[in-house]
Scaffold this active site. Structure first.
Site, PDB file in Angstrom:
ATOM      1  N   ASP A  80       0.836  -1.194   0.000  1.00  0.00           N
ATOM      2  CA  ASP A  80       0.000   0.000   0.000  1.00  0.00           C
ATOM      3  C   ASP A  80       0.874   1.247   0.000  1.00  0.00           C
ATOM      4  O   ASP A  80       1.747   1.407   0.855  1.00  0.00           O
ATOM      5  CB  ASP A  80      -0.902  -0.015   1.241  1.00  0.00           C
ATOM      6  CG  ASP A  80      -1.900   1.117   1.258  1.00  0.00           C
ATOM      7  OD1 ASP A  80      -2.339   1.544   0.180  1.00  0.00           O
ATOM      8  OD2 ASP A  80      -2.269   1.565   2.373  1.00  0.00           O
ATOM      9  N   HIS A  81       0.653   2.122  -0.955  1.00  0.00           N
ATOM     10  CA  HIS A  81       1.334   3.420  -1.037  1.00  0.00           C
ATOM     11  C   HIS A  81       2.858   3.323  -0.979  1.00  0.00           C
ATOM     12  O   HIS A  81       3.510   4.007  -0.178  1.00  0.00           O
ATOM     13  CB  HIS A  81       0.833   4.360   0.066  1.00  0.00           C
ATOM     14  CG  HIS A  81      -0.528   4.908  -0.207  1.00  0.00           C
ATOM     15  ND1 HIS A  81      -0.773   5.875  -1.153  1.00  0.00           N
ATOM     16  CD2 HIS A  81      -1.730   4.592   0.341  1.00  0.00           C
ATOM     17  CE1 HIS A  81      -2.065   6.145  -1.177  1.00  0.00           C
ATOM     18  NE2 HIS A  81      -2.669   5.370  -0.282  1.00  0.00           N
ATOM     19  N   ASP A 102       3.049   5.062  -5.627  1.00  0.00           N
ATOM     20  CA  ASP A 102       2.281   6.294  -5.495  1.00  0.00           C
ATOM     21  C   ASP A 102       3.193   7.491  -5.745  1.00  0.00           C
ATOM     22  O   ASP A 102       3.888   7.964  -4.853  1.00  0.00           O
ATOM     23  CB  ASP A 102       1.658   6.377  -4.103  1.00  0.00           C
ATOM     24  CG  ASP A 102       0.802   7.627  -3.934  1.00  0.00           C
ATOM     25  OD1 ASP A 102       0.659   8.389  -4.910  1.00  0.00           O
ATOM     26  OD2 ASP A 102       0.280   7.835  -2.821  1.00  0.00           O
ATOM     27  N   GLY A 208      -9.142   5.503   0.839  1.00  0.00           N
ATOM     28  CA  GLY A 208      -9.893   6.252   1.836  1.00  0.00           C
ATOM     29  C   GLY A 208     -11.306   5.737   1.971  1.00  0.00           C
ATOM     30  O   GLY A 208     -12.266   6.512   2.085  1.00  0.00           O
ATOM     31  N   ASN A 229      -9.994   0.322  -0.355  1.00  0.00           N
ATOM     32  CA  ASN A 229      -8.999   0.294   0.723  1.00  0.00           C
ATOM     33  C   ASN A 229      -9.614   0.670   2.057  1.00  0.00           C
ATOM     34  O   ASN A 229     -10.311   1.687   2.163  1.00  0.00           O
ATOM     35  CB  ASN A 229      -7.858   1.270   0.408  1.00  0.00           C
ATOM     36  CG  ASN A 229      -6.891   0.716  -0.607  1.00  0.00           C
ATOM     37  OD1 ASN A 229      -7.254  -0.075  -1.465  1.00  0.00           O
ATOM     38  ND2 ASN A 229      -5.642   1.142  -0.508  1.00  0.00           N
TER      39      ASN A 229
END
Length: 287
Positions: A80-81, A102, A208, A229
């Protein structure tokens, strides 16, 4: 069953459901999510943020992989990210089956250039790639975001996907990372999502996902969103459960006494989100 994101979400999009991506930061969270996913016969995405893996250590991923490989439901292990090439290469080396790069806060041209490098590297070893265009808001989450949401431009989205050959695209349509403060009401731009979806042939990711109105999240799945997410919704109830247990039992120190309430509350959220996204029972659609 261990899957990459491309194969997992193709089935989801073809059958009009989405798969929740749950951030995990402890073994108890992993165990609870997997137990509930298997009980519901639902595919699941396990996400680990660079900050989370920095704390947990590389060997934690081997535990996650063991769970996935021995599970009866499809599982993706996703970065993630990831903000740097180091984050991505570390994740691939550790055994993730999907990574996010990202570079959304960089220029459009730099975002394309960095993403292309990641796609070339990841696709060579069968790992899927997610990227982000536009900027997600931030309600004080460590996952980042911007003070002001910069909505994804549909023209740029179409060009970006064609240029980079990514497998999924995270878009900014009004969501923010973290829990929304009292009085702040999120609003998804569904019309913008429809326009973006009409230009793309890959699944869309909603970051988000915590705290948004259920009807809007449910509707987004009908317009290309294949992955949602979720982090704050889980962590808030999980750690509140631990706090409550320890405050009420000041002499308690055995993990099997401390964690059950937190685990049960987390499972309730997983159950709710799986039903919201129509994920329950969908494991049977996978080979």
């Amino acid at each position: 069953m261990l899957y990459n994101m491309k194969d997992l979400l193709k089935v989801a999009n073809d059958n009009q459901f989405a798969v929740p991506a749950f951030n995990i930061c402890s073994f108890d969270m992993l165990k609870s999510i997997m137990e509930k996913a298997e009980y519901l016969d639902a595919p699941v995405i396990l996400e680990i943020h660079p900050d989370e893996i920095e704390y947990l250590g590389n060997h934690f991923v081997s535990v996650v992989r063991a769970y996935a490989l021995n599970s009866k439901v499809p599982v993706v292990i996703h970065l993630d990210h990831g903000g740097t090439l180091y984050d991505v290469t570390r994740a691939i080396r550790n055994g993730y089956t999907s990574v996010m790069i990202d570079a959304s806060t960089k220029s459009f041209e730099d975002n394309i250039a960095i993403t292309k490098k990641v796609v070339e590297m990841a696709h060579n070893v069968g790992v899927s790639v997610e990227a982000e265009l536009g900027t997600i808001g931030n309600n004080g989450s460590s996952e980042g975001g911007a003070d002001e949401i910069i909505y994804t431009d549909p023209d740029q989205a179409e060009y970006f996907v064609n240029e980079t050959n990514i497998d999924t695209l995270a878009v900014a349509i009004g969501t923010s990372h973290g829990l929304y403060p009292k009085g702040k009401q999120p609003k998804l731009n569904i019309e913008l999502l429809k326009e973006i979806n009409s230009r793309l042939s890959i699944p869309i990711v909603l970051h988000g996902g915590s705290g948004n109105p259920d009807e809007e999240v449910r509707e987004s799945v009908q317009h290309g969103v294949g992955k949602v997410n979720l982090s704050s919704d889980l962590k808030s109830v999980f750690f509140e459960g631990i706090r409550k247990t320890l405050i009420e039992n000041k002499n308690m120190y055995e993990p099997n006494e401390i964690y059950p309430i937190a685990n049960a509350r987390l499972k309730e959220v997983v159950d709710y989100k799986m039903n919201l996204l129509n994920t329950v029972g969908k494991a049977k659609l996978y080979n």
